[in-house]
Enzyme design. Structure first.
Site, PDB file in Angstrom:
ATOM      1  CG  ASP A  33       4.903  -2.682   1.143  1.00 62.32           C
ATOM      2  OD1 ASP A  33       4.029  -1.798   1.137  1.00 62.32           O
ATOM      3  OD2 ASP A  33       5.660  -2.892   2.118  1.00 62.32           O
ATOM      4  CB  ILE A  34      10.261  -2.223   1.888  1.00 58.84           C
ATOM      5  CG1 ILE A  34      11.705  -2.583   2.139  1.00 58.84           C
ATOM      6  CG2 ILE A  34       9.616  -1.604   3.121  1.00 58.84           C
ATOM      7  CD1 ILE A  34      12.595  -1.363   2.361  1.00 58.84           C
ATOM      8  CG  ASN A  91      -3.628   2.239   4.521  1.00 61.22           C
ATOM      9  OD1 ASN A  91      -4.716   1.731   4.742  1.00 61.22           O
ATOM     10  ND2 ASN A  91      -2.498   1.550   4.533  1.00 61.22           N
ATOM     11  CD  GLU A  99       3.380   2.991   8.172  1.00 63.41           C
ATOM     12  OE1 GLU A  99       4.344   2.710   7.435  1.00 63.41           O
ATOM     13  OE2 GLU A  99       2.910   2.216   9.015  1.00 63.41           O
ATOM     14  CB  VAL A 100       4.623   6.724   2.341  1.00 60.14           C
ATOM     15  CG1 VAL A 100       5.448   7.473   1.309  1.00 60.14           C
ATOM     16  CG2 VAL A 100       5.475   5.675   3.064  1.00 60.14           C
ATOM     17  CG  HIS A 104       0.939   4.485  -1.119  1.00 53.75           C
ATOM     18  ND1 HIS A 104       1.168   5.664  -0.437  1.00 53.75           N
ATOM     19  CD2 HIS A 104       0.705   3.548  -0.168  1.00 53.75           C
ATOM     20  CE1 HIS A 104       1.087   5.440   0.865  1.00 53.75           C
ATOM     21  NE2 HIS A 104       0.799   4.165   1.063  1.00 53.75           N
ATOM     22  CG  HIS A 106      -1.029  -0.841   0.273  1.00 55.33           C
ATOM     23  ND1 HIS A 106       0.127  -1.184   0.930  1.00 55.33           N
ATOM     24  CD2 HIS A 106      -1.349   0.399   0.714  1.00 55.33           C
ATOM     25  CE1 HIS A 106       0.486  -0.210   1.741  1.00 55.33           C
ATOM     26  NE2 HIS A 106      -0.401   0.775   1.629  1.00 55.33           N
TER      27      HIS A 106
HETATM   28  P1  DGP Z   1       0.913   3.263   4.072  1.00 50.96           P
HETATM   29  O1  DGP Z   1       0.783   2.883   5.510  1.00 50.96           O
HETATM   30  O2  DGP Z   1      -0.353   2.995   3.303  1.00 50.96           O
HETATM   31  O3  DGP Z   1       1.426   4.682   3.887  1.00 50.96           O
HETATM   32  O4  DGP Z   1       1.968   2.258   3.451  1.00 50.96           O
HETATM   33  C1  DGP Z   1       3.300   2.578   3.193  1.00 50.96           C
HETATM   34  C2  DGP Z   1       3.940   1.318   2.694  1.00 50.96           C
HETATM   35  O5  DGP Z   1       5.204   1.664   2.154  1.00 50.96           O
HETATM   36  C3  DGP Z   1       4.213   0.270   3.765  1.00 50.96           C
HETATM   37  O6  DGP Z   1       3.468  -0.913   3.450  1.00 50.96           O
HETATM   38  C4  DGP Z   1       5.700  -0.006   3.688  1.00 50.96           C
HETATM   39  C5  DGP Z   1       6.101   0.617   2.379  1.00 50.96           C
HETATM   40  N1  DGP Z   1       7.442   1.185   2.362  1.00 50.96           N
HETATM   41  C6  DGP Z   1       7.958   2.060   3.262  1.00 50.96           C
HETATM   42  N2  DGP Z   1       9.217   2.387   2.919  1.00 50.96           N
HETATM   43  C7  DGP Z   1       9.482   1.712   1.772  1.00 50.96           C
HETATM   44  C8  DGP Z   1      10.628   1.645   0.928  1.00 50.96           C
HETATM   45  O7  DGP Z   1      11.667   2.299   1.153  1.00 50.96           O
HETATM   46  N3  DGP Z   1      10.538   0.843  -0.153  1.00 50.96           N
HETATM   47  C9  DGP Z   1       9.403   0.115  -0.441  1.00 50.96           C
HETATM   48  N4  DGP Z   1       9.429  -0.632  -1.534  1.00 50.96           N
HETATM   49  N5  DGP Z   1       8.301   0.165   0.323  1.00 50.96           N
HETATM   50  C10 DGP Z   1       8.354   0.954   1.425  1.00 50.96           C
END
Ligand code: DGP
Length: 119
Positions: A33-34, A91, A99-100, A104, A106
């Site tokens: 995760d970033i 989530n 968010e995405v 996915h 975590h």
């Molecule tokens: P959620 O809120 O469950 O949709 O989590 C999305 C996660 O994705 C959040 O913890 C940050 C991660 N994330 C967002 N953009 C990027 C990216 O460009 N690269 C990576 N590795 N993770 C990302």
């Protein structure tokens, strides 16, 4: 709701954005995760176009869903967090604060993670 091909994880899958890969096979990709919320914070995604956990469990076959979760568990074992423990989170949707919009999981580990839900 239709799948958005321009979401961040779709771009990561197409290698249009960088990733720090943990594991990959024909069906899944795991990467760091970033914005880690724990010493270990890994995201595991199916390569198929599923918007959310709800979409995945509704529209993927039981075999695909089963293999996905088996691999999540195997990744946790392989990176050495299973003994001390970890938390998996999916989530989902608006109230789940997803968010995405590409399903996915975590995997968070590496310290005592505290209460299950903040706020
Ligand atoms: P959620 O809120 O469950 O949709 O989590 C999305 C996660 O994705 C959040 O913890 C940050 C991660 N994330 C967002 N953009 C990027 C990216 O460009 N690269 C990576 N590795 N993770 C990302």
């Amino acid at each position: 709701m239709t799948y958005d091909n321009e979401n961040i994880f779709a771009k990561i899958l197409r290698s249009e954005l960088p990733k720090s890969k943990v594991f990959e096979d024909a069906e899944i990709l795991a990467f760091h995760d970033i914005s880690p919320q724990a010493p270990t914070h890994i995201l595991v995604i199916p390569k198929g176009e599923y918007i959310s956990f709800d979409d995945f469990t509704t529209n993927a076959s039981d075999e695909v869903v089963g293999r996905f979760f088996s691999r999540v568990g195997k990744i946790a074992q392989d990176i050495g967090i299973a003994e001390n423990g970890y938390r998996i989170i999916a989530n989902t949707g608006n109230d789940g604060c997803q968010e995405v919009p590409h399903f996915h999981i975590h995997i968070c580990a590496g310290k005592k993670l505290g209460r299950m839900l903040a706020d």
